[in-house]
Design a protein around this motif. Structure first.
Motif, PDB file in Angstrom:
ATOM      1  N   LYS A  93       1.310  -1.128  -0.084  1.00  0.00           N
ATOM      2  CA  LYS A  93       0.500   0.105   0.179  1.00  0.00           C
ATOM      3  C   LYS A  93       1.025   0.955  -0.277  1.00  0.00           C
ATOM      4  N   SER A  94       1.997   1.336   1.018  1.00  0.00           N
ATOM      5  CA  SER A  94       3.040   2.139   0.799  1.00  0.00           C
ATOM      6  C   SER A  94       3.598   2.305  -0.686  1.00  0.00           C
ATOM      7  N   ILE A  95       3.992   1.072  -1.982  1.00  0.00           N
ATOM      8  CA  ILE A  95       4.663   1.705  -3.019  1.00  0.00           C
ATOM      9  C   ILE A  95       3.274   2.365  -3.160  1.00  0.00           C
ATOM     10  N   ASP A  96       2.391   1.399  -3.403  1.00  0.00           N
ATOM     11  CA  ASP A  96       0.584   2.055  -4.237  1.00  0.00           C
ATOM     12  C   ASP A  96       0.767   3.388  -4.048  1.00  0.00           C
ATOM     13  N   MET A  97       0.695   3.423  -2.899  1.00  0.00           N
ATOM     14  CA  MET A  97       0.921   4.905  -2.833  1.00  0.00           C
ATOM     15  C   MET A  97       1.880   6.150  -3.536  1.00  0.00           C
ATOM     16  N   GLY A  98       2.971   5.671  -3.472  1.00  0.00           N
ATOM     17  CA  GLY A  98       4.330   6.638  -3.717  1.00  0.00           C
ATOM     18  C   GLY A  98       5.305   6.288  -3.154  1.00  0.00           C
ATOM     19  N   ALA A  99       5.120   5.952  -2.229  1.00  0.00           N
ATOM     20  CA  ALA A  99       6.515   5.424  -1.308  1.00  0.00           C
ATOM     21  C   ALA A  99       8.079   4.955  -2.120  1.00  0.00           C
ATOM     22  N   ARG A 100       8.923   6.023  -2.331  1.00  0.00           N
ATOM     23  CA  ARG A 100       9.807   5.402  -3.314  1.00  0.00           C
ATOM     24  C   ARG A 100      10.734   3.894  -2.770  1.00  0.00           C
ATOM     25  N   ALA A 101      10.603   3.710  -1.271  1.00  0.00           N
ATOM     26  CA  ALA A 101      11.486   3.275  -1.106  1.00  0.00           C
ATOM     27  C   ALA A 101      11.315   2.485   0.198  1.00  0.00           C
ATOM     28  N   TYR A 102      11.782   1.360   1.050  1.00  0.00           N
ATOM     29  CA  TYR A 102      11.313   1.456   2.422  1.00  0.00           C
ATOM     30  C   TYR A 102      12.538   0.587   3.200  1.00  0.00           C
ATOM     31  N   ILE A 103      12.662   0.912   4.221  1.00  0.00           N
ATOM     32  CA  ILE A 103      14.119   0.436   4.475  1.00  0.00           C
ATOM     33  C   ILE A 103      13.644  -0.431   6.473  1.00  0.00           C
ATOM     34  N   PRO A 104      13.433  -1.283   6.862  1.00  0.00           N
ATOM     35  CA  PRO A 104      13.677  -2.058   7.835  1.00  0.00           C
ATOM     36  C   PRO A 104      14.270  -0.896   8.549  1.00  0.00           C
ATOM     37  N   LYS A 105      14.124  -1.038  10.224  1.00  0.00           N
ATOM     38  CA  LYS A 105      13.968   0.278  11.407  1.00  0.00           C
ATOM     39  C   LYS A 105      16.257  -0.750  11.313  1.00  0.00           C
ATOM     40  N   GLU A 106      16.215  -2.037  11.224  1.00  0.00           N
ATOM     41  CA  GLU A 106      17.586  -2.554  12.209  1.00  0.00           C
ATOM     42  C   GLU A 106      17.867  -1.965  11.283  1.00  0.00           C
ATOM     43  N   LYS A 107      17.747  -1.575   9.365  1.00  0.00           N
ATOM     44  CA  LYS A 107      18.618  -0.875   8.252  1.00  0.00           C
ATOM     45  C   LYS A 107      19.247  -0.016   8.846  1.00  0.00           C
ATOM     46  N   ILE A 108      18.575   0.798   9.345  1.00  0.00           N
ATOM     47  CA  ILE A 108      19.493   2.416   9.202  1.00  0.00           C
ATOM     48  C   ILE A 108      20.661   2.717   8.800  1.00  0.00           C
ATOM     49  N   PRO A 109      21.742   1.802   9.675  1.00  0.00           N
ATOM     50  CA  PRO A 109      23.147   2.339   9.137  1.00  0.00           C
ATOM     51  C   PRO A 109      23.593   1.855   7.587  1.00  0.00           C
ATOM     52  N   GLU A 110      22.124   1.841   7.188  1.00  0.00           N
ATOM     53  CA  GLU A 110      22.801   1.733   5.256  1.00  0.00           C
ATOM     54  C   GLU A 110      21.556   2.221   4.610  1.00  0.00           C
ATOM     55  N   LEU A 111      21.227   3.480   5.228  1.00  0.00           N
ATOM     56  CA  LEU A 111      20.053   4.134   5.263  1.00  0.00           C
ATOM     57  C   LEU A 111      20.735   5.388   4.014  1.00  0.00           C
ATOM     58  N   LEU A 112      22.057   5.581   4.228  1.00  0.00           N
ATOM     59  CA  LEU A 112      22.908   6.939   3.218  1.00  0.00           C
ATOM     60  C   LEU A 112      22.765   6.538   1.854  1.00  0.00           C
ATOM     61  N   PRO A 113      23.928   5.248   1.675  1.00  0.00           N
ATOM     62  CA  PRO A 113      23.158   4.534   0.271  1.00  0.00           C
ATOM     63  C   PRO A 113      21.869   4.569  -0.092  1.00  0.00           C
ATOM     64  N   ILE A 114      21.166   4.317   0.179  1.00  0.00           N
ATOM     65  CA  ILE A 114      19.250   3.207  -0.370  1.00  0.00           C
ATOM     66  C   ILE A 114      19.076   5.475  -0.640  1.00  0.00           C
ATOM     67  N   LEU A 115      19.048   6.341   0.569  1.00  0.00           N
ATOM     68  CA  LEU A 115      18.400   8.165  -0.006  1.00  0.00           C
ATOM     69  C   LEU A 115      19.065   8.294  -1.253  1.00  0.00           C
ATOM     70  N   GLU A 116      20.415   7.537  -1.515  1.00  0.00           N
ATOM     71  CA  GLU A 116      21.272   8.464  -2.803  1.00  0.00           C
ATOM     72  C   GLU A 116      20.666   7.586  -3.714  1.00  0.00           C
ATOM     73  N   ASP A 117      20.514   6.098  -4.122  1.00  0.00           N
ATOM     74  CA  ASP A 117      19.641   5.541  -5.088  1.00  0.00           C
ATOM     75  C   ASP A 117      18.333   6.692  -5.204  1.00  0.00           C
ATOM     76  N   VAL A 118      17.750   7.161  -3.471  1.00  0.00           N
ATOM     77  CA  VAL A 118      16.319   7.549  -4.151  1.00  0.00           C
ATOM     78  C   VAL A 118      16.249   8.997  -4.977  1.00  0.00           C
ATOM     79  N   ILE A 119      17.087   9.879  -4.407  1.00  0.00           N
ATOM     80  CA  ILE A 119      16.953  10.927  -4.894  1.00  0.00           C
ATOM     81  C   ILE A 119      17.630  11.441  -5.661  1.00  0.00           C
ATOM     82  N   THR A 120      18.016  10.604  -6.623  1.00  0.00           N
ATOM     83  CA  THR A 120      18.810  10.696  -7.773  1.00  0.00           C
ATOM     84  C   THR A 120      17.811   9.919  -9.530  1.00  0.00           C
TER      85      THR A 120
END
Length: 120
Positions: A93-120
């Motif tokens: 539902k979140s992806i269908d609504m327009g979320a660009r990605a999702y990340i499990p909270k336990e993977k927050i240390p990997e957040l920067l490269p994921i967000l870099e992919d989303v914003i480019t």
């Protein structure tokens, strides 16, 4: 020489009801200006008068999806934080609504490269 991150100096809105999660997000995104909010009402009020380059939202609850709807309507790229117990229906539902990605909270240390992919 390191290439400059596309997130360098961007303003990121992070919304989660767990202050420790917000602090971890802020630490991981130290190249950005992170605006931390613990309630959806507070975030909606902030967005009425301010703009951000991206939003990181806690997916849980009706208000999380309501805030996602608001950010999508304003063309703010949004990434959803998820918990272990989250159902696949809610993720879809979140992806269908327009979320660009999702990340499990336990993977927050990997957040920067994921967000870099989303914003480019």
């Amino acid at each position: 020489m390191n290439e400059k991150s596309p997130l360098q100096d961007k303003t990121i809105l992070a919304v989660d009801d767990e202050p420790d999660i917000l602090e971890t997000v802020s630490e991981e995104l130290d190249i950005c200006r992170v605006i931390k909010m613990t309630t959806y009402d507070e975030a909606l009020e902030y967005l009425k008068e301010n703009s951000v380059d991206m939003a990181i939202l806690d997916i849980m609850g009706v208000n999380g999806l309501e805030l996602l709807k608001h950010t999508v309507e304003r063309n703010i790229p949004s990434v959803m934080l998820t918990a272990h117990a989250l159902s696949m229906d809610t993720l879809k539902k979140s992806i269908d609504m327009g979320a660009r990605a999702y990340i499990p909270k336990e993977k927050i240390p990997e957040l920067l490269p994921i967000l870099e992919d989303v914003i480019t």
